[in-house]
Scaffold this motif. Structure first.
Motif, PDB file in Angstrom:
ATOM      1  N   MET A   1       0.752  -1.153  -0.068  1.00  0.00           N
ATOM      2  CA  MET A   1       0.032   0.001   0.048  1.00  0.00           C
ATOM      3  C   MET A   1       0.976   1.316   0.067  1.00  0.00           C
ATOM      4  N   ILE A   2       0.476   2.061  -0.728  1.00  0.00           N
ATOM      5  CA  ILE A   2       0.959   3.311  -0.823  1.00  0.00           C
ATOM      6  C   ILE A   2       0.338   4.466   0.089  1.00  0.00           C
ATOM      7  N   GLN A   3       1.061   4.871   1.105  1.00  0.00           N
ATOM      8  CA  GLN A   3       0.450   5.612   2.240  1.00  0.00           C
ATOM      9  C   GLN A   3       0.607   7.188   1.769  1.00  0.00           C
ATOM     10  N   ILE A   4      -0.770   7.813   1.735  1.00  0.00           N
ATOM     11  CA  ILE A   4      -0.860   9.321   1.340  1.00  0.00           C
ATOM     12  C   ILE A   4      -0.958  10.144   2.531  1.00  0.00           C
ATOM     13  N   THR A   5      -1.876   9.948   3.461  1.00  0.00           N
ATOM     14  CA  THR A   5      -1.941  10.405   4.810  1.00  0.00           C
ATOM     15  C   THR A   5      -2.099   9.303   5.798  1.00  0.00           C
ATOM     16  N   GLU A   6      -2.526   9.656   6.863  1.00  0.00           N
ATOM     17  CA  GLU A   6      -2.748   8.523   8.131  1.00  0.00           C
ATOM     18  C   GLU A   6      -3.867   7.602   7.816  1.00  0.00           C
ATOM     19  N   ARG A   7      -4.927   8.202   7.016  1.00  0.00           N
ATOM     20  CA  ARG A   7      -6.118   7.598   6.912  1.00  0.00           C
ATOM     21  C   ARG A   7      -6.357   6.918   5.313  1.00  0.00           C
ATOM     22  N   ILE A   8      -5.536   7.710   4.727  1.00  0.00           N
ATOM     23  CA  ILE A   8      -5.788   7.341   2.985  1.00  0.00           C
ATOM     24  C   ILE A   8      -4.436   6.599   2.442  1.00  0.00           C
ATOM     25  N   ALA A   9      -4.574   5.637   1.885  1.00  0.00           N
ATOM     26  CA  ALA A   9      -3.727   4.732   1.123  1.00  0.00           C
ATOM     27  C   ALA A   9      -4.391   4.365  -0.244  1.00  0.00           C
ATOM     28  N   ILE A  10      -3.369   3.981  -1.285  1.00  0.00           N
ATOM     29  CA  ILE A  10      -3.839   3.407  -2.550  1.00  0.00           C
ATOM     30  C   ILE A  10      -3.098   2.170  -2.753  1.00  0.00           C
ATOM     31  N   HIS A  11      -3.755   1.553  -3.509  1.00  0.00           N
ATOM     32  CA  HIS A  11      -2.938  -0.065  -3.679  1.00  0.00           C
ATOM     33  C   HIS A  11      -2.262   0.330  -4.790  1.00  0.00           C
ATOM     34  N   PRO A  12      -1.171  -0.418  -4.935  1.00  0.00           N
ATOM     35  CA  PRO A  12       0.040  -0.214  -6.190  1.00  0.00           C
ATOM     36  C   PRO A  12      -0.749  -0.841  -7.290  1.00  0.00           C
ATOM     37  N   ASN A  13      -1.751  -1.674  -7.282  1.00  0.00           N
ATOM     38  CA  ASN A  13      -2.598  -2.263  -8.653  1.00  0.00           C
ATOM     39  C   ASN A  13      -3.076  -1.157  -9.332  1.00  0.00           C
ATOM     40  N   GLU A  14      -3.536  -0.163  -8.366  1.00  0.00           N
ATOM     41  CA  GLU A  14      -4.470   1.091  -9.220  1.00  0.00           C
ATOM     42  C   GLU A  14      -3.581   1.973  -9.989  1.00  0.00           C
TER      43      GLU A  14
END
Length: 140
Positions: A1-14
């Motif tokens: 997971m690529i962490q954006i903020t404490e609560r928001i992350a995006i999956h590398p598959n996206e």
């Protein structure tokens, strides 16, 4: 997971990555190696929260296509790995800036002195323009 903020992350598959030859200096090496990277991130189909998707899609970023795909290119470095990391950091910073809530505008009024200066300047301009008019008193 690529962490954006404490609560928001995006999956590398996206994120779709595409590697290509970089332009610019580098001699014969630049013609052999695909060191430039182009990341494509579909905002509409991502796992981001709805408010963040709206802010990203409403932004006037030139890298956002009409279909809602964020396209980020990096060719600063001669290394494919460094360019990939650079493009990912650009993506994270774009999403982080959209995650910050917009600042509310504080209404202000011009001060009394500012109003007086503006009116005095208008009176001076008016006097100058009146002086230019073709009405002259002729005593001839």
């Amino acid at each position: 997971m690529i962490q954006i903020t404490e609560r928001i992350a995006i999956h590398p598959n996206e994120i779709q990555e595409e590697f290509m030859q970089a332009s610019g200096p580098g001699g014969q090496h630049v013609n052999k190696v695909a060191s430039s990277v182009r990341l494509r991130f579909n905002v509409g189909e991502s796992s981001l929260p709805p408010f963040l998707k709206q802010r990203l899609l409403a932004s006037s970023d030139q890298r956002l296509t009409a279909e809602g795909v964020l396209v980020i290119t990096s060719q600063r470095f001669r290394s494919q790995f460094q360019n990939r990391e650079d493009a990912l950091s650009k993506l994270v910073s774009i999403i982080r800036s959209a995650a910050k809530p917009p600042r509310r505008r504080v209404k202000t009024k011009p001060s009394r002195g500012a109003k007086e200066r503006r009116l005095n300047e208008k009176k001076k301009r008016s006097a100058i323009k009146k002086g230019r008019s073709g009405r002259f008193s002729s005593d001839d």
